[in-house]
Design a protein around this motif. Structure first.
Motif, PDB file in Angstrom:
ATOM      1  N   GLU A  12     -27.898  14.909  -0.374  1.00  0.00           N
ATOM      2  CA  GLU A  12     -27.716  15.376  -1.757  1.00  0.00           C
ATOM      3  C   GLU A  12     -28.415  16.732  -1.931  1.00  0.00           C
ATOM      4  O   GLU A  12     -29.544  16.920  -1.481  1.00  0.00           O
ATOM      5  N   LYS A  16     -23.839  22.063   0.442  1.00  0.00           N
ATOM      6  CA  LYS A  16     -22.543  22.008   1.164  1.00  0.00           C
ATOM      7  C   LYS A  16     -21.409  22.635   0.373  1.00  0.00           C
ATOM      8  O   LYS A  16     -20.643  23.415   0.915  1.00  0.00           O
ATOM      9  N   GLU A  39     -14.311  15.435   0.299  1.00  0.00           N
ATOM     10  CA  GLU A  39     -14.235  13.989   0.493  1.00  0.00           C
ATOM     11  C   GLU A  39     -15.324  13.284  -0.288  1.00  0.00           C
ATOM     12  O   GLU A  39     -16.479  13.737  -0.230  1.00  0.00           O
ATOM     13  N   PRO A  40     -15.046  12.199  -0.962  1.00  0.00           N
ATOM     14  CA  PRO A  40     -13.692  11.714  -1.197  1.00  0.00           C
ATOM     15  C   PRO A  40     -12.995  12.623  -2.204  1.00  0.00           C
ATOM     16  O   PRO A  40     -13.651  13.210  -3.054  1.00  0.00           O
ATOM     17  N   ARG A  50     -12.718   8.538  -5.769  1.00  0.00           N
ATOM     18  CA  ARG A  50     -13.988   9.242  -5.989  1.00  0.00           C
ATOM     19  C   ARG A  50     -14.598   8.874  -7.338  1.00  0.00           C
ATOM     20  O   ARG A  50     -15.793   8.616  -7.439  1.00  0.00           O
ATOM     21  N   VAL A  54     -18.443   7.271  -7.115  1.00  0.00           N
ATOM     22  CA  VAL A  54     -19.699   7.935  -7.460  1.00  0.00           C
ATOM     23  C   VAL A  54     -20.306   7.447  -8.773  1.00  0.00           C
ATOM     24  O   VAL A  54     -21.408   7.846  -9.113  1.00  0.00           O
ATOM     25  N   PHE A  68     -14.187   4.580   1.069  1.00  0.00           N
ATOM     26  CA  PHE A  68     -14.334   5.921   1.660  1.00  0.00           C
ATOM     27  C   PHE A  68     -13.309   6.120   2.775  1.00  0.00           C
ATOM     28  O   PHE A  68     -12.717   7.191   2.922  1.00  0.00           O
ATOM     29  N   ARG A  72     -10.182   8.796   3.166  1.00  0.00           N
ATOM     30  CA  ARG A  72     -10.091   9.663   4.366  1.00  0.00           C
ATOM     31  C   ARG A  72      -8.723   9.534   5.031  1.00  0.00           C
ATOM     32  O   ARG A  72      -8.132  10.541   5.448  1.00  0.00           O
ATOM     33  N   ASP A  93     -15.500  19.523   2.817  1.00  0.00           N
ATOM     34  CA  ASP A  93     -16.808  19.280   2.209  1.00  0.00           C
ATOM     35  C   ASP A  93     -17.056  17.778   2.366  1.00  0.00           C
ATOM     36  O   ASP A  93     -16.612  17.000   1.543  1.00  0.00           O
ATOM     37  N   ARG A  94     -17.675  17.399   3.439  1.00  0.00           N
ATOM     38  CA  ARG A  94     -17.910  16.044   3.948  1.00  0.00           C
ATOM     39  C   ARG A  94     -16.706  15.528   4.734  1.00  0.00           C
ATOM     40  O   ARG A  94     -15.567  15.844   4.438  1.00  0.00           O
ATOM     41  N   PHE A  95     -17.009  14.690   5.739  1.00  0.00           N
ATOM     42  CA  PHE A  95     -15.958  14.002   6.500  1.00  0.00           C
ATOM     43  C   PHE A  95     -16.600  12.755   7.118  1.00  0.00           C
ATOM     44  O   PHE A  95     -17.524  12.179   6.533  1.00  0.00           O
ATOM     45  N   SER A  98     -20.373  11.679   7.201  1.00  0.00           N
ATOM     46  CA  SER A  98     -21.049  11.147   6.011  1.00  0.00           C
ATOM     47  C   SER A  98     -21.042   9.626   6.024  1.00  0.00           C
ATOM     48  O   SER A  98     -21.993   8.993   5.564  1.00  0.00           O
ATOM     49  N   THR A  99     -19.965   9.044   6.516  1.00  0.00           N
ATOM     50  CA  THR A  99     -19.892   7.575   6.528  1.00  0.00           C
ATOM     51  C   THR A  99     -20.883   6.995   7.541  1.00  0.00           C
ATOM     52  O   THR A  99     -21.522   5.979   7.289  1.00  0.00           O
ATOM     53  N   TYR A 102     -24.381   7.648   5.623  1.00  0.00           N
ATOM     54  CA  TYR A 102     -24.642   6.906   4.376  1.00  0.00           C
ATOM     55  C   TYR A 102     -24.413   5.395   4.534  1.00  0.00           C
ATOM     56  O   TYR A 102     -25.267   4.590   4.188  1.00  0.00           O
ATOM     57  N   GLN A 103     -23.198   5.035   5.019  1.00  0.00           N
ATOM     58  CA  GLN A 103     -22.910   3.587   5.096  1.00  0.00           C
ATOM     59  C   GLN A 103     -23.541   2.974   6.356  1.00  0.00           C
ATOM     60  O   GLN A 103     -23.926   1.810   6.350  1.00  0.00           O
ATOM     61  N   PHE A 162     -25.394   7.363  -5.536  1.00  0.00           N
ATOM     62  CA  PHE A 162     -26.154   7.744  -4.348  1.00  0.00           C
ATOM     63  C   PHE A 162     -27.439   8.471  -4.724  1.00  0.00           C
ATOM     64  O   PHE A 162     -28.486   8.242  -4.118  1.00  0.00           O
TER      65      PHE A 162
HETATM   66  P1  TMP Z   1     -20.636  14.698  -2.791  1.00  0.00           P
HETATM   67  O1  TMP Z   1     -22.128  14.726  -2.777  1.00  0.00           O
HETATM   68  O2  TMP Z   1     -20.097  15.567  -1.728  1.00  0.00           O
HETATM   69  O3  TMP Z   1     -20.058  14.948  -4.123  1.00  0.00           O
HETATM   70  O4  TMP Z   1     -20.170  13.232  -2.300  1.00  0.00           O
HETATM   71  C1  TMP Z   1     -20.203  12.130  -3.134  1.00  0.00           C
HETATM   72  C2  TMP Z   1     -21.117  11.053  -2.616  1.00  0.00           C
HETATM   73  O5  TMP Z   1     -20.418  10.189  -1.709  1.00  0.00           O
HETATM   74  C3  TMP Z   1     -22.358  11.539  -1.901  1.00  0.00           C
HETATM   75  O6  TMP Z   1     -23.484  10.962  -2.527  1.00  0.00           O
HETATM   76  C4  TMP Z   1     -22.236  10.990  -0.500  1.00  0.00           C
HETATM   77  C5  TMP Z   1     -21.268   9.840  -0.629  1.00  0.00           C
HETATM   78  N1  TMP Z   1     -20.443   9.577   0.557  1.00  0.00           N
HETATM   79  C6  TMP Z   1     -20.685   8.435   1.299  1.00  0.00           C
HETATM   80  O7  TMP Z   1     -21.578   7.666   0.983  1.00  0.00           O
HETATM   81  N2  TMP Z   1     -19.886   8.174   2.379  1.00  0.00           N
HETATM   82  C7  TMP Z   1     -18.848   8.987   2.750  1.00  0.00           C
HETATM   83  O8  TMP Z   1     -18.157   8.705   3.722  1.00  0.00           O
HETATM   84  C8  TMP Z   1     -18.607  10.183   1.953  1.00  0.00           C
HETATM   85  C9  TMP Z   1     -17.489  11.101   2.324  1.00  0.00           C
HETATM   86  C10 TMP Z   1     -19.432  10.433   0.876  1.00  0.00           C
END
Ligand code: TMP
Length: 222
Positions: A12, A16, A39-40, A50, A54, A68, A72, A93-95, A98-99, A102-103, A162
């Motif tokens: 966060e 990015k 993404e998403p 999305r 969020v 997620f 994708r 912007d993420r792919f 991130s999964t 985060y997951q 998040f």
């Molecule tokens: P953002 O910060 O780019 O707006 O993304 C939204 C949120 O989604 C961010 O807190 C990270 C989370 N995220 C995941 O948890 N897993 C994923 O695969 C992706 C793409 C985003």
């Protein structure tokens, strides 16, 4: 496929979205057909998912993971593959990273499951280069908070699903990104996200230069 696929990853407030947008403008100014996707999002289904993902409605970790991945899968088939076939420079912007972060590292879902689902959703189409904007989560979250306050957003002070996670979660996510980058240095590049926007964008341009020269994506713009 003749295009180039570049992804930005990070925790966060890492910068990015700003850097992805700077890179898109820079490449377009050079005549490349650069297209920024997030993404998403960036498809009708992705934008819909999305909005749910969020906010703070309850979702169990396995459902969160699958949503997620659904976003994708749609993004890859509807936007990324056709753009790459057309010779574009796709900036995500993420792919998938991130999964994993985060997951996988954050929520604790087994990494082999995440990798399997990433392969399934992407058909094994992964970025040529992923730029990790590495930042201390404490500083990143401070940036997010001050941006919300500055913009006087209606949701200011109400962190999303998040952002509201405890610091231990964000530390695990950061570690998850760093592990991916360190174990695959040919496809990942770590950029220090604590520096100014200009300093970071200079580092990003240096990181992608060799790739653009090597793959020579089509110049569509005049
Ligand atoms: P953002 O910060 O780019 O707006 O993304 C939204 C949120 O989604 C961010 O807190 C990270 C989370 N995220 C995941 O948890 N897993 C994923 O695969 C992706 C793409 C985003």
């Amino acid at each position: 496929m003749s295009g180039v696929f570049i992804a930005f990853e990070g925790g966060e407030g890492a910068g990015k979205s700003t850097q992805a947008s700077c890179l898109e403008s820079y490449l377009r100014a050079q005549g490349y057909n650069a297209v920024l996707l997030r993404e998403p999002g960036s498809t009708q289904l992705g934008d819909y998912l999305r909005a749910y993902l969020v906010n703070n409605e309850p979702i169990v970790p396995s459902a969160e993971l699958l949503l997620f991945e659904a976003s994708r899968a749609q993004l890859v088939e509807e936007r990324v593959r056709p753009l790459l076939d057309d010779g574009a420079v796709v900036i995500a912007d993420r792919f998938a990273g991130s999964t994993v972060a985060y997951q996988g590292h954050g929520r604790g879902i087994k990494l082999d499951r995440i990798h399997w689902l990433n392969d399934f959703a992407t058909g094994r189409l992964y970025p040529d280069l992923t730029i990790l904007l590495n930042i201390d989560p404490l500083i990143g979250l401070e940036r997010v908070n001050s941006r919300q306050l500055q913009l006087a957003l209606p949701m200011a002070g109400a962190p999303d699903r998040f952002e509201e996670e405890i610091m231990a979660f964000h530390d695990k996510v950061r570690r998850g990104f760093l592990e991916q980058a360190e174990s695959d240095p040919d496809r990942w590049c770590i950029v220090d996200g604590h520096r100014s926007i200009v300093q970071v964008s200079t580092a990003v341009r240096a990181a992608i230069e060799g790739l653009i020269t090597a793959k020579t994506p089509a110049k569509h713009l005049s």
